[in-house]
Motif scaffolding. Structure first.
Motif, short mmCIF file in Angstrom:
data_model
loop_
_atom_site.label_atom_id
_atom_site.label_comp_id
_atom_site.label_asym_id
_atom_site.label_seq_id
_atom_site.Cartn_x
_atom_site.Cartn_y
_atom_site.Cartn_z
N ASP A 1 0.80 -1.23 0.00
CA ASP A 1 0.00 0.00 0.00
C ASP A 1 0.83 1.28 0.00
N GLY A 2 2.09 1.16 0.40
CA GLY A 2 2.96 2.32 0.41
C GLY A 2 2.76 3.21 1.63
N THR A 3 3.42 4.34 1.59
CA THR A 3 3.30 5.36 2.64
C THR A 3 3.73 6.69 2.04
N SER A 4 3.02 7.75 2.39
CA SER A 4 3.31 9.08 1.87
C SER A 4 3.33 9.05 0.34
N TRP A 5 4.40 9.58 -0.28
CA TRP A 5 4.45 9.63 -1.75
C TRP A 5 4.88 8.31 -2.37
N TYR A 6 5.36 7.38 -1.56
CA TYR A 6 5.66 6.03 -2.07
C TYR A 6 4.37 5.23 -2.02
N LYS A 7 3.84 4.86 -3.18
CA LYS A 7 2.51 4.25 -3.26
C LYS A 7 2.53 2.72 -3.39
N GLY A 8 3.63 2.11 -2.99
CA GLY A 8 3.71 0.66 -3.05
C GLY A 8 4.40 0.17 -4.30
N LEU A 9 4.76 -1.11 -4.27
CA LEU A 9 5.54 -1.72 -5.35
C LEU A 9 4.89 -1.56 -6.72
N ASN A 10 3.60 -1.75 -6.79
CA ASN A 10 2.93 -1.75 -8.09
C ASN A 10 2.90 -0.36 -8.71
N ILE A 11 2.41 0.62 -7.96
CA ILE A 11 2.29 1.97 -8.51
C ILE A 11 3.66 2.62 -8.68
N TYR A 12 4.55 2.43 -7.70
CA TYR A 12 5.84 3.10 -7.75
C TYR A 12 6.79 2.46 -8.76
N ALA A 13 6.84 1.13 -8.77
CA ALA A 13 7.88 0.46 -9.57
C ALA A 13 7.32 -0.46 -10.66
N GLY A 14 6.02 -0.58 -10.76
CA GLY A 14 5.47 -1.43 -11.81
C GLY A 14 5.64 -2.91 -11.56
N VAL A 15 5.71 -3.29 -10.28
CA VAL A 15 5.82 -4.71 -9.92
C VAL A 15 4.50 -5.16 -9.31
N LEU A 16 3.71 -5.88 -10.09
CA LEU A 16 2.43 -6.41 -9.62
C LEU A 16 2.69 -7.76 -8.97
N ALA A 17 2.51 -7.84 -7.66
CA ALA A 17 2.90 -9.06 -6.95
C ALA A 17 1.87 -9.44 -5.91
N HIS A 18 1.76 -10.75 -5.70
CA HIS A 18 0.90 -11.30 -4.65
C HIS A 18 1.79 -11.79 -3.51
N PHE A 19 1.41 -11.48 -2.28
CA PHE A 19 2.16 -11.97 -1.12
C PHE A 19 1.52 -13.27 -0.64
N ASP A 20 2.27 -14.34 -0.75
CA ASP A 20 1.76 -15.67 -0.38
C ASP A 20 2.37 -16.08 0.96
N ASN A 21 1.67 -15.75 2.03
CA ASN A 21 2.19 -16.04 3.37
C ASN A 21 2.10 -17.52 3.75
N ASN A 22 1.46 -18.31 2.89
CA ASN A 22 1.37 -19.75 3.17
C ASN A 22 2.71 -20.46 2.95
N VAL A 23 3.60 -19.82 2.21
CA VAL A 23 4.88 -20.49 1.92
C VAL A 23 6.05 -19.81 2.64
N ASN A 24 5.75 -18.92 3.57
CA ASN A 24 6.83 -18.27 4.33
C ASN A 24 7.72 -19.30 5.01
#
Length: 687
Positions: free
Chosen positions: A323-346
């Motif tokens: 989701d980001g913070t301040s002007w950094y809007k997260g991986l997808n919006i800031y850097a174009g990396v669309l990613a899913h976080f899969d906590n089942n394989v941590n």
């Protein structure tokens, strides 16, 4: 506003009248040893037949009469440059010794003078400023030249080594001060008669042993602080009447850079192409103009590797990346990396002191889906200054094991994140940039027309623990800076290196046809035996194109630099300025790469004030160097390639053709297999 450039050089006169040296074929008492390349041009007048005898050395007391040494009058201006430099270095050393200053030597035998800082108040250490006085003869002027540089600071224990070894092993000692001499403890121990009079110089091992924190990083304008220090040194010593009696300084000011030595890269060399336009400063433009090519990989899944106690921080980090913070809007919006976080394989471990067995087992048991591109975020319990080697190696082993599973990784120091969560935004921008590059995206690209040319980069990293220099090669860079693959050598093996270089050409030609030119960026001077396999391959493939070799060195502070006296007092020369620093017939240059452009009014805050890099251009076909336009193009290419560093948004001054291989050569030797897994030869996994 035009530049007024000055070298950090004070000039002196070479004597017009003959002087007398005293020489002997045998060493009698204390004497200076002269290798045969330093023999006086008229040595046969003193020792008839000596050239035919061809001894390796003779000995001299220089200008002092000494029993057993014979006089020889000589015109110093007509002598070998190495002899003149040796003579003046000897005189400079004697001068500073005579005024009770510590004098050491760097690896090329220039004098390094240690000046005590009397204002430094500390009960444990004395502090010294280090200055190098390097002698040059008619390199950039018609005179003798003293290159004056500041080499940083050293601290010396106030307690002798006889006391500090009660708290640490002598294995941690390196250099010591003993009776006004700088000695390497383990190599020159025979000169130390009294350990209660020998004082250790603080080094990294002693810093670790005594739990002394590193000096805080100084991001201020180092051109200003550097010049301020050498100004004081020059005023106090070099321009003193006593020194001038030894070295006839002929000008109290710095040597101006002649206008015909100065060049500038084309202004468009600064241009970088982003998705929504052309920019120049990635720190600003990556966010505003968006990455050129977002991540092209399908189904990118992130997972975490962390200690059980880090769960809350993992959750916070995931939220920041999503989701980001301040002007950094997260991986997808800031850097174009669309990613899913899969906590089942941590992968979660509970042993903080020895996490590797559990992490390794987790990686081994990891069930990957071939349709998914995985990225591991490893929250490391150990930082980069970790003194324990076993703990330090965990970082490398985790990276290697993940690569064998075709998993990209990003390591984040847990303590750094925990302490700096409120201002982690700047780390997030660099992490996002590196992740995009690792996932085959293109953050930005050079604004150049594609050309059919091959650029090969060779860099190196010296492992101080093993005292071995490891070499890596980044092959097949296109002229826009995109690379094909990496090769790595476990040691600097000339045969292996030469074979790999020629193989790069062999692989390139069938796909790309005959290149317009082949360029090798090398981290040092290239030896004949290293370049010969390349020439043989070019001959075998009947390639008519020219070959250029560029030796690229990060300028050490002990070397020549330049200041601009005409820009707001900030002294940093304009980016893209290059200066010819070689005598006629040598293609040696300083190249400045920073954030000062034509229209820059004030240097951007929190930006790097990089010193220039040094280039030396050569070619097996010397006539190829007569083309001044080609020389400029080669310099511009080095300049542009330094703007493609995707590990950080901060401006770099070293081209990726040298920097990326150096990074590989730092990490890969730590791998258990001593090899880069095949998956790692096609990606920027090391960023």
């Amino acid at each position: 506003m035009s530049q007024e450039l000055y070298f950090n050089i004070i000039t002196f006169d070479l004597p017009d009248k003959p002087i007398t040296f005293y020489l002997s074929k045998e060493k009698i008492g204390n004497a200076q040893k002269l290798y045969k390349t330093k023999f006086p041009t008229n040595i046969e007048d003193l020792f008839p037949g000596i050239k035919e005898e061809n001894p390796d050395f003779i000995y001299t007391s220089f200008i002092y009469e000494k029993e057993g040494y014979l006089p020889l009058k000589l015109n110093l201006k007509e002598q070998p440059t190495d002899l003149i430099k040796h003579y003046y270095n000897w005189r400079i050393k004697k001068f500073f010794k005579s005024i009770k200053k510590l004098v050491g030597q760097n690896f090329v035998n220039d004098n390094q003078i240690w000046i005590g800082n009397r204002s430094y108040q500390n009960k444990s250490f004395a502090q010294y400023y280090k200055f190098t006085v390097k002698v040059q003869i008619k390199e950039v002027s018609e005179y003798g030249e003293l290159v004056i540089s500041y080499d940083g600071m050293a601290k010396v224990f106030k307690k002798p080594i006889s006391e500090i070894i009660k708290h640490t092993s002598t294995t941690n000692l390196n250099k010591v001060v003993y009776k006004m001499r700088l000695l390497k403890y383990h190599k020159e121990k025979e000169f130390i008669d009294d350990n209660t009079m020998a004082y250790a110089i603080l080094n990294n091992d002693l810093r670790t042993a005594f739990n002394i924190q590193p000096e805080p990083k100084d991001d201020s304008n180092k051109y200003i602080s550097y010049k301020h220090k050498i100004d004081k040194f020059i005023q106090h010593f070099i321009l003193s009447e006593e020194f001038k009696k030894v070295i006839p300084v002929n000008n109290d000011d710095y040597l101006p850079v002649e206008i015909n030595r100065i060049g500038e890269v084309a202004d468009e060399s600064n241009d970088l192409v982003f998705q929504n336009g052309v920019g120049r400063n990635p720190k600003i433009d990556f966010k505003n103009l968006k990455p050129l090519n977002p991540c092209q990989l399908d189904n990118v899944h992130f997972f975490f590797i962390y200690h059980t106690s880090y769960a809350k921080e993992v959750e916070a980090l995931q939220k920041l990346l999503e989701d980001g913070t301040s002007w950094y809007k997260g991986l997808n919006i800031y850097a174009g990396v669309l990613a899913h976080f899969d906590n089942n394989v941590n992968i979660i471990f509970d042993d903080l002191e020895n996490p590797l067995p559990q992490i390794s087992q987790g990686i081994k048991d990891f069930k990957s889906d071939p349709n998914i591109n995985y990225v591991a975020i490893y929250l490391s319990p150990f930082n980069k200054h970790e003194p324990n080697l076993e703990k330090k190696l965990v970082y490398y082993k985790v990276k290697e094991q993940l690569l064998y599973k075709r998993i990209i990784s990003q390591v984040i120091e847990f303590d750094r994140f925990r302490r700096n969560q409120h201002k982690f935004i700047y780390d997030l921008t660099n992490i996002s940039l590196a992740l995009l590059a690792k996932l085959d995206g293109t953050p930005w690209q050079l604004n150049v027309k594609p050309k059919n040319e091959l650029v090969i980069g060779v860099g190196a990293f010296k492992n101080t623990e093993e005292n071995i220099r490891y070499v890596a090669s980044a092959f097949s860079f296109k002229n826009n800076g995109r690379f094909n693959e990496f090769h790595y050598f476990s040691k600097s093996d000339v045969k292996q290196l030469g074979g790999a270089l020629s193989d790069a050409i062999y692989q390139y030609v069938p796909t790309n046809q005959i290149p317009e030119k082949i360029v090798i960026h090398f981290y040092k001077d290239m030896k004949d035996e290293e370049i010969q396999p390349v020439l043989e391959m070019m001959d075998k493939l009947q390639l008519p194109c020219p070959l250029f070799v560029l030796n690229i060195n990060k300028t050490k502070s002990q070397d020549i630099i330049a200041f601009d006296q005409n820009w707001n007092g900030e002294l940093i020369p304009m980016s893209g300025t290059y200066i010819n620093i070689g005598p006629k017939g040598e293609y040696k240059y300083l190249l400045f790469n920073n954030l000062r452009y034509n229209n820059t009014v004030k240097y951007p805050s929190h930006s790097s004030y990089s010193f220039p890099i040094k280039l030396k251009i050569s070619s097996p076909t010397p006539e190829a160097l007569n083309d001044s336009k080609m020389i400029r193009k080669l310099i511009e290419q080095v300049y542009q390639f330094s703007r493609l560093y995707w590990k950080s948004l901060r401006q770099q001054n070293v081209p990726i053709t040298i920097k990326y291989p150096e990074m590989v050569a730092e990490i890969a030797p730590r791998f258990e297999s001593k090899e880069i897994p095949p998956f790692g030869q096609e990606t920027l996994w090391f960023l």
